[in-house]
Design a protein around this motif. Structure first.
Motif, short mmCIF file in Angstrom:
data_model
loop_
_atom_site.label_atom_id
_atom_site.label_comp_id
_atom_site.label_asym_id
_atom_site.label_seq_id
_atom_site.Cartn_x
_atom_site.Cartn_y
_atom_site.Cartn_z
N ALA A 69 -32.24 -17.98 2.14
CA ALA A 69 -33.09 -17.73 3.37
C ALA A 69 -33.15 -16.58 4.61
O ALA A 69 -33.93 -16.12 5.25
N ALA A 70 -31.96 -15.87 4.58
CA ALA A 70 -31.45 -15.51 5.11
C ALA A 70 -32.34 -13.42 4.71
O ALA A 70 -32.66 -12.53 5.47
N VAL A 71 -31.59 -13.44 3.43
CA VAL A 71 -32.76 -12.62 2.99
C VAL A 71 -34.14 -12.67 2.94
O VAL A 71 -34.91 -11.71 2.82
N GLU A 72 -34.62 -12.75 2.49
CA GLU A 72 -36.11 -13.80 3.57
C GLU A 72 -36.75 -12.95 4.37
O GLU A 72 -37.24 -12.59 4.70
N ARG A 73 -35.55 -13.53 5.76
CA ARG A 73 -35.57 -13.06 6.71
C ARG A 73 -36.12 -12.07 7.02
O ARG A 73 -36.35 -11.32 7.85
N GLY A 78 -38.84 -6.78 8.14
CA GLY A 78 -39.00 -5.56 7.44
C GLY A 78 -37.75 -4.71 6.82
O GLY A 78 -38.09 -3.41 6.78
N GLY A 79 -36.79 -5.06 6.65
CA GLY A 79 -36.06 -4.87 6.46
C GLY A 79 -35.79 -4.48 4.45
O GLY A 79 -36.46 -5.29 4.05
N ARG A 80 -34.80 -4.09 4.25
CA ARG A 80 -34.67 -4.06 2.65
C ARG A 80 -33.86 -4.62 2.16
O ARG A 80 -32.45 -4.75 3.09
N GLY A 92 -23.62 -12.57 -1.96
CA GLY A 92 -23.62 -11.50 -0.90
C GLY A 92 -24.57 -10.86 -1.00
O GLY A 92 -25.39 -10.67 -2.50
N CYS A 93 -25.12 -9.14 -0.12
CA CYS A 93 -26.23 -9.15 -0.72
C CYS A 93 -26.38 -8.54 0.43
O CYS A 93 -26.19 -8.14 1.37
N THR A 94 -26.76 -7.32 -0.31
CA THR A 94 -26.14 -5.86 0.82
C THR A 94 -27.46 -5.11 1.26
O THR A 94 -28.98 -5.50 0.80
N CYS A 95 -27.92 -5.84 2.47
CA CYS A 95 -29.68 -5.18 3.24
C CYS A 95 -29.77 -3.37 4.36
O CYS A 95 -28.80 -3.38 4.35
N THR A 96 -30.87 -3.49 4.61
CA THR A 96 -31.01 -2.72 4.96
C THR A 96 -32.24 -2.93 5.86
O THR A 96 -33.05 -3.41 6.20
N ASP A 97 -31.61 -2.67 7.15
CA ASP A 97 -32.52 -3.22 8.76
C ASP A 97 -33.73 -2.13 8.51
O ASP A 97 -33.94 -1.65 7.40
N ASP A 98 -34.44 -3.06 9.97
CA ASP A 98 -35.98 -2.37 9.93
C ASP A 98 -35.97 -1.00 10.37
O ASP A 98 -36.47 0.11 10.41
N GLN A 99 -34.74 -0.17 10.29
CA GLN A 99 -34.50 1.25 11.15
C GLN A 99 -33.59 2.25 10.10
O GLN A 99 -33.04 3.18 10.26
N GLY A 100 -32.92 1.39 8.82
CA GLY A 100 -32.20 2.05 7.64
C GLY A 100 -30.40 1.67 7.79
O GLY A 100 -29.73 2.24 7.12
#
Length: 113
Positions: A69-73, A78-80, A92-100
């Motif tokens: 759910a968190a990855v989908e959110r 607008g994040g990756r 675990g999952c590494t993500c990038t927010d909508d500003q990088g």
């Protein structure tokens, strides 16, 4: 309840050298999870070391109860997101927010909360 830091890693070149250095410096004890990862077994905030080169900043993983759910959110906002990875300590999952800005998400396995 708000999400808080749940896990962090330090990136190092050599896991054995890092274990020797930080073990002697801080008294940390380690368990090898696999060839590229050491879990620190005696700290209050869960942490570990990951092989791959030095970093000036730790890799922060925020404790979530439902990583899917968190990855989908993250995507909805607008994040990756990177690939979901499974380990003995959880998912675990590494993500990038909508500003990088990079951040990590972590859903602990039973016994690692």
């Amino acid at each position: 309840m708000p999400v808080e830091l749940g896990y962090y890693t330090l990136s190092v070149r050599d896991l054995d050298r890092a274990a020797a250095f930080y073990g002697a410096l801080f008294g940390w004890e380690f368990k090898r999870e696999h060839e590229t990862y050491l879990h620190v077994t005696n700290t209050t905030v869960p942490m570990g070391f990951v092989a791959g080169g030095p970093s000036s900043q730790p890799n922060l993983y925020y404790h979530v109860t439902d990583i899917d759910a968190a990855v989908e959110r993250v995507r909805e906002l607008g994040g990756r997101t990177g690939e979901l990875l499974d380990s003995k300590s959880g998912r675990g999952c590494t993500c990038t927010d909508d500003q990088g800005t990079e951040l990590g998400l972590w859903q602990p396995a039973p016994g690692f909360a």
